[in-house]
Write an enzyme that holds these catalytic residues in place. Structure first.
Site: not given
Ligand code: AMP
Length: 283
Positions: A37-38, A189, A151, A35
């Site tokens: 954020g990633h 996610s 964060q 998304h």
């Molecule tokens: P994940 O796929 O959930 O393991 O996340 C992968 C990376 O994306 C991690 O460093 C998370 O902290 C970052 N991440 C996930 N959601 C967000 C968000 N809404 N804003 C900023 N970074 C995010």
């Protein structure tokens, strides 16, 4: 050009040639279902490095609940499109045997100084050991110049910081701000498992975090936490924790000192989906 590697050896060979010619590598580890954020992490890496590796690996060892692992969204085709559109040039898409080969011997033996036992660590036993070991393994494979983390998972960033310090891995860690939707809900996610009503309800979590800002010089930390938790009533919300903590050791603080920094961290269930969020406040 966009390259997808499923095996670590050819990825390492390719990255070696880039680094040997003086080019820098930024790395964004993810579990996919990408998304905005990633993608902001990818943007930050692209802005500061010659090449960006994104990994997608749903790491079984960090799931304390097998149902959560099973339900975790997997969207590799859409993810690939998003990465290409974002300008990311390398996707590492390993399977479990590639990340954890049978002959792999790792005994990280990190002293987390109880950081792995509190907040997320308390409610998800073993989670941070799994996170630390997978990020360690991925860093060994990719050997990037810079690592980009969100964060959104603040405690995870502190855990990985400790792992990097204690294993002596040479990498610069960069934490990027939380990306939210227009109503304030932190992108995740897991949000895809919420109904539209659930999503709208869940935006109250950010409001509860923000309410702390207004109370910070009026009440004690415990009083503030109690008042903020009241903004998340059952049966719509089930609050696992809501804590005002020290930004480094993440232990609850007992007094708000002026000109300091605190982090408000929470984990809340909405519609059987576990959501986490946090807010850094300069007091
Ligand atoms: P994940 O796929 O959930 O393991 O996340 C992968 C990376 O994306 C991690 O460093 C998370 O902290 C970052 N991440 C996930 N959601 C967000 C968000 N809404 N804003 C900023 N970074 C995010």
């Amino acid at each position: 050009m966009f390259y997808i590697f499923k095996k670590s050896s050819p990825l390492q060979e390719y990255l070696d040639t880039l680094q040997n010619s003086g080019q820098s590598i930024g790395f964004v580890p993810t579990m996919g279902a990408l998304h905005e954020g990633h993608l902001k992490l990818i943007d930050a890496s692209l802005a500061q490095n010659d090449h960006t590796v994104c990994s997608i690996f749903v790491n079984p060892t960090q799931f304390n609940d097998p149902k959560d692992l099973k339900k975790y969204p997997r969207t590799p085709v859409k993810d690939t499109e998003k990465l290409i559109n974002a300008g990311c040039d390398i996707l590492f898409l390993p399977d479990t045997a590639e990340v954890y080969p049978p002959n792999l011997k790792v005994n990280l033996n990190i002293d987390f100084n109880s950081l792995d036992q509190i907040l997320e660590g308390k409610f998800r036993p073993g989670h941070f050991a799994g996170v630390a070991s997978v990020v360690h393994r991925l860093l060994q494979i990719v050997q990037p110049n810079q690592l980009f983390l969100g964060q959104k998972d603040y405690q995870q960033v502190q855990i990985i910081k400790k792992m990097i310090e204690q294993t002596g891995i040479k990498v610069k860690l960069s934490m990027q701000p939380i990306v939210r939707n227009t109503e304030g809900l932190a992108l995740s996610s897991r949000n895809t498992r919420l109904s539209s009503r659930g999503k709208s309800l869940a935006s109250q979590i950010y409001k509860s975090l923000q309410s702390v800002k207004n109370m910070i010089h009026t009440y004690s930390p415990r009083e503030i936490e109690d008042k903020a938790i009241k903004m998340l009533p059952s049966p719509y919300f089930k609050v696992e924790y809501f804590k005002i903590v020290d930004p480094v050791n993440m232990h609850p603080i007992n007094r708000i000192e002026p000109y300091n920094r605190v982090v408000v961290c929470t984990a809340v269930w909405v519609e059987q989906v576990r959501l986490i969020d946090n807010l850094i406040i300069n007091t």
